[in-house]
Design a protein around this motif. Structure first.
Motif, PDB file in Angstrom:
ATOM      1  N   TRP A  15      64.399  25.546  22.780  1.00  0.00           N
ATOM      2  CA  TRP A  15      65.040  26.463  23.737  1.00  0.00           C
ATOM      3  C   TRP A  15      65.705  25.671  24.856  1.00  0.00           C
ATOM      4  CZ3 TRP A  15      64.829  28.041  28.838  1.00  0.00           C
ATOM      5  CH2 TRP A  15      65.363  29.288  29.126  1.00  0.00           C
ATOM      6  N   LEU A  16      65.021  24.633  25.351  1.00  0.00           N
ATOM      7  CA  LEU A  16      65.570  23.817  26.431  1.00  0.00           C
ATOM      8  C   LEU A  16      66.790  23.015  25.976  1.00  0.00           C
ATOM      9  CD1 LEU A  16      62.280  22.361  27.970  1.00  0.00           C
ATOM     10  CD2 LEU A  16      63.752  24.077  29.019  1.00  0.00           C
ATOM     11  N   GLN A  17      66.794  22.601  24.718  1.00  0.00           N
ATOM     12  CA  GLN A  17      67.860  21.740  24.224  1.00  0.00           C
ATOM     13  C   GLN A  17      69.138  22.486  23.863  1.00  0.00           C
ATOM     14  OE1 GLN A  17      65.705  19.753  21.081  1.00  0.00           O
ATOM     15  NE2 GLN A  17      65.322  17.936  22.349  1.00  0.00           N
ATOM     16  N   HIS A  18      69.099  23.796  23.890  1.00  0.00           N
ATOM     17  CA  HIS A  18      70.276  24.575  23.507  1.00  0.00           C
ATOM     18  C   HIS A  18      70.676  25.563  24.603  1.00  0.00           C
ATOM     19  CE1 HIS A  18      68.838  23.041  19.618  1.00  0.00           C
ATOM     20  NE2 HIS A  18      70.111  23.061  19.286  1.00  0.00           N
ATOM     21  N   ILE A  19      70.725  25.050  25.828  1.00  0.00           N
ATOM     22  CA  ILE A  19      71.099  25.885  26.958  1.00  0.00           C
ATOM     23  C   ILE A  19      72.598  26.141  26.961  1.00  0.00           C
ATOM     24  CG2 ILE A  19      71.280  25.910  29.482  1.00  0.00           C
ATOM     25  CD1 ILE A  19      68.550  24.558  29.556  1.00  0.00           C
ATOM     26  N   ASP A  20      72.969  27.399  27.085  1.00  0.00           N
ATOM     27  CA  ASP A  20      74.376  27.801  27.049  1.00  0.00           C
ATOM     28  C   ASP A  20      74.967  27.983  28.441  1.00  0.00           C
ATOM     29  OD1 ASP A  20      74.358  28.072  24.157  1.00  0.00           O
ATOM     30  OD2 ASP A  20      73.172  29.894  24.465  1.00  0.00           O
ATOM     31  N   LYS A  21      74.140  28.402  29.381  1.00  0.00           N
ATOM     32  CA  LYS A  21      74.661  28.725  30.714  1.00  0.00           C
ATOM     33  C   LYS A  21      73.623  28.381  31.768  1.00  0.00           C
ATOM     34  CE  LYS A  21      76.881  32.553  30.886  1.00  0.00           C
ATOM     35  NZ  LYS A  21      77.180  34.008  30.919  1.00  0.00           N
ATOM     36  N   VAL A  22      74.090  27.813  32.886  1.00  0.00           N
ATOM     37  CA  VAL A  22      73.196  27.405  33.976  1.00  0.00           C
ATOM     38  C   VAL A  22      73.734  27.937  35.293  1.00  0.00           C
ATOM     39  CG1 VAL A  22      72.289  25.461  35.291  1.00  0.00           C
ATOM     40  CG2 VAL A  22      72.450  25.302  32.820  1.00  0.00           C
ATOM     41  N   SER A  23      72.842  28.482  36.119  1.00  0.00           N
ATOM     42  CA  SER A  23      73.224  28.949  37.443  1.00  0.00           C
ATOM     43  C   SER A  23      72.184  28.479  38.456  1.00  0.00           C
ATOM     44  CB  SER A  23      73.319  30.478  37.471  1.00  0.00           C
ATOM     45  OG  SER A  23      73.599  30.943  38.780  1.00  0.00           O
ATOM     46  N   GLY A  44      70.537  33.335  23.779  1.00  0.00           N
ATOM     47  CA  GLY A  44      70.681  34.719  24.227  1.00  0.00           C
ATOM     48  C   GLY A  44      69.567  35.213  25.126  1.00  0.00           C
ATOM     49  N   LYS A  45      68.636  34.328  25.500  1.00  0.00           N
ATOM     50  CA  LYS A  45      67.526  34.721  26.367  1.00  0.00           C
ATOM     51  C   LYS A  45      67.623  33.976  27.684  1.00  0.00           C
ATOM     52  CE  LYS A  45      64.343  35.742  22.563  1.00  0.00           C
ATOM     53  NZ  LYS A  45      63.032  35.434  21.948  1.00  0.00           N
ATOM     54  N   HIS A  46      67.284  34.682  28.762  1.00  0.00           N
ATOM     55  CA  HIS A  46      67.349  34.110  30.103  1.00  0.00           C
ATOM     56  C   HIS A  46      65.970  33.635  30.551  1.00  0.00           C
ATOM     57  CE1 HIS A  46      71.451  35.672  31.123  1.00  0.00           C
ATOM     58  NE2 HIS A  46      71.144  36.457  30.108  1.00  0.00           N
ATOM     59  N   GLY A  47      65.952  32.593  31.352  1.00  0.00           N
ATOM     60  CA  GLY A  47      64.704  32.080  31.892  1.00  0.00           C
ATOM     61  C   GLY A  47      64.960  31.269  33.143  1.00  0.00           C
ATOM     62  N   VAL A  48      63.896  30.725  33.703  1.00  0.00           N
ATOM     63  CA  VAL A  48      63.986  29.904  34.902  1.00  0.00           C
ATOM     64  C   VAL A  48      63.446  28.516  34.570  1.00  0.00           C
ATOM     65  CG1 VAL A  48      63.289  29.645  37.309  1.00  0.00           C
ATOM     66  CG2 VAL A  48      63.675  31.928  36.362  1.00  0.00           C
ATOM     67  N   CYS A  49      64.177  27.488  34.976  1.00  0.00           N
ATOM     68  CA  CYS A  49      63.756  26.110  34.709  1.00  0.00           C
ATOM     69  C   CYS A  49      63.781  25.286  35.989  1.00  0.00           C
ATOM     70  CB  CYS A  49      64.667  25.453  33.676  1.00  0.00           C
ATOM     71  SG  CYS A  49      64.434  26.082  31.997  1.00  0.00           S
ATOM     72  N   LEU A  50      63.021  24.203  35.973  1.00  0.00           N
ATOM     73  CA  LEU A  50      62.989  23.261  37.083  1.00  0.00           C
ATOM     74  C   LEU A  50      63.668  21.975  36.638  1.00  0.00           C
ATOM     75  CD1 LEU A  50      61.690  22.833  39.990  1.00  0.00           C
ATOM     76  CD2 LEU A  50      59.937  21.515  38.774  1.00  0.00           C
ATOM     77  N   TYR A  51      64.688  21.555  37.379  1.00  0.00           N
ATOM     78  CA  TYR A  51      65.402  20.313  37.085  1.00  0.00           C
ATOM     79  C   TYR A  51      65.002  19.272  38.119  1.00  0.00           C
ATOM     80  CZ  TYR A  51      69.255  16.958  36.681  1.00  0.00           C
ATOM     81  OH  TYR A  51      70.009  15.818  36.544  1.00  0.00           O
ATOM     82  N   ARG A  52      64.478  18.133  37.638  1.00  0.00           N
ATOM     83  CA  ARG A  52      64.085  17.035  38.520  1.00  0.00           C
ATOM     84  C   ARG A  52      65.052  15.871  38.298  1.00  0.00           C
ATOM     85  NH1 ARG A  52      58.075  15.434  37.598  1.00  0.00           N
ATOM     86  NH2 ARG A  52      58.433  14.292  39.527  1.00  0.00           N
ATOM     87  N   PRO A  53      65.994  15.656  39.205  1.00  0.00           N
ATOM     88  CA  PRO A  53      66.939  14.551  39.039  1.00  0.00           C
ATOM     89  C   PRO A  53      66.345  13.213  39.474  1.00  0.00           C
ATOM     90  CG  PRO A  53      67.431  15.745  41.050  1.00  0.00           C
ATOM     91  CD  PRO A  53      66.290  16.485  40.386  1.00  0.00           C
ATOM     92  N   LEU A  97      72.290  17.581  34.678  1.00  0.00           N
ATOM     93  CA  LEU A  97      73.009  18.705  35.260  1.00  0.00           C
ATOM     94  C   LEU A  97      74.499  18.416  35.258  1.00  0.00           C
ATOM     95  CD1 LEU A  97      72.862  21.462  36.683  1.00  0.00           C
ATOM     96  CD2 LEU A  97      72.643  20.238  38.856  1.00  0.00           C
ATOM     97  N   LYS A  98      74.819  17.154  35.570  1.00  0.00           N
ATOM     98  CA  LYS A  98      76.188  16.661  35.499  1.00  0.00           C
ATOM     99  C   LYS A  98      76.157  15.323  34.785  1.00  0.00           C
ATOM    100  CE  LYS A  98      77.472  18.824  39.916  1.00  0.00           C
ATOM    101  NZ  LYS A  98      77.957  18.563  41.305  1.00  0.00           N
ATOM    102  N   GLU A  99      77.326  14.835  34.378  1.00  0.00           N
ATOM    103  CA  GLU A  99      77.388  13.616  33.593  1.00  0.00           C
ATOM    104  C   GLU A  99      76.751  12.428  34.307  1.00  0.00           C
ATOM    105  OE1 GLU A  99      80.681  10.753  31.351  1.00  0.00           O
ATOM    106  OE2 GLU A  99      81.267  12.729  32.122  1.00  0.00           O
ATOM    107  N   GLU A 100      76.929  12.355  35.632  1.00  0.00           N
ATOM    108  CA  GLU A 100      76.413  11.212  36.392  1.00  0.00           C
ATOM    109  C   GLU A 100      75.067  11.513  37.046  1.00  0.00           C
ATOM    110  OE1 GLU A 100      78.596  13.900  39.198  1.00  0.00           O
ATOM    111  OE2 GLU A 100      78.886  13.146  37.157  1.00  0.00           O
TER     112      GLU A 100
END
Length: 237
Positions: A15-23, A44-53, A97-100
């Motif tokens: 599920w994490l590896q096939h994210i289509d949309k991020v807000s 097609g399912k929405h959820g909440v994730c934590l991104y640690r850069p 989140l971004k390329e860099e």
């Protein structure tokens, strides 16, 4: 739309590896890290994730785990859990989140509660012995030196998951400096044979390949030495 844990969304690595949309949702600032909460859509399912850069790391808590390898050792811990088929840890993957802007991504359970300190005793852990004995074994073989109550989440009425296992994969068969509440409470508890059998058949070549870039062969070597130690002792160390 955000899905909370009580909606029983089946978070998984796939599920994490096939994210289509991020807000972006909000910023979380902790003592050692700045992270970003994201509303995400996958399959097609929405959820909440934590991104640690990587760039969000504010300090190095243990010189044995240099910044920013901590966040990637968390991924390696989950990979070992997945190889064993135990499913005690939250799925976490390397992600950008971004390329860099490199980092890691895991699910975030909005209503989850950390285990209270007064619950971190043998009686509490014996209530779900199978789950906690697996955590104690994983924490030892993966060399986790910081397992605090806020790393143990109750995501849905007595359904637990382990997070933030990044201070891990250190050298040695024992760790002179550590916080290990699960292992401490379960110390000398007998390990069932079926769990020991899983450890004995953990495929080293696949482990090294899966964790390439996350931990080195030295960390893997120490893990297997600890596996041999715990198999010979047959109790939580």
């Amino acid at each position: 739309m955000s899905i909370e844990h009580r909606d029983n969304l089946n978070y998984s690595v796939d599920w994490l590896q096939h994210i289509d949309k991020v807000s972006p949702k909000s910023v979380i600032t902790g003592m050692k890290h700045i992270a970003l909460l994201l509303d995400v859509e996958s399959h097609g399912k929405h959820g909440v994730c934590l991104y640690r850069p990587e760039k969000g790391t504010k300090l190095e808590l243990d010189t044995r785990v240099p910044v920013p390898s901590e966040i990637y050792r968390d991924v390696a811990y989950h990979n070992i859990d997945a190889f064993l088929g135990w499913g005690v840890s939250a799925p976490v993957i390397p992600w950008q989140l971004k390329e860099e802007d490199k980092g890691v991504l895991r699910p975030y359970w909005i209503d989850a509660e950390a285990v209270d300190v007064y619950h971190t005793c043998r009686d509490f852990f014996n209530e779900q012995y199978d789950f906690w004995i697996k955590v104690a074994v994983l924490d030892y073989i993966c060399g986790v030196v910081d397992r605090a109550p806020n790393d143990l989440l109750d995501i849905d009425t007595n359904k637990f998951v382990v997070i933030d296992s990044g201070l891990s994969f250190v050298e040695g068969l024992d760790f002179p400096y550590q916080l290990s509440i699960v292992r401490d409470a379960m110390k000398n508890a007998p390990i069932p044979d079926f769990l020991l059998n899983k450890l004995a058949h953990l495929p080293i070549e696949k482990v090294i390949k899966k964790n390439d870039g996350l931990i080195g062969e030295s960390e893997v070597c120490w893990m297997y030495q600890r596996i041999n130690q715990i198999i010979s002792q047959k109790v939580i160390l």
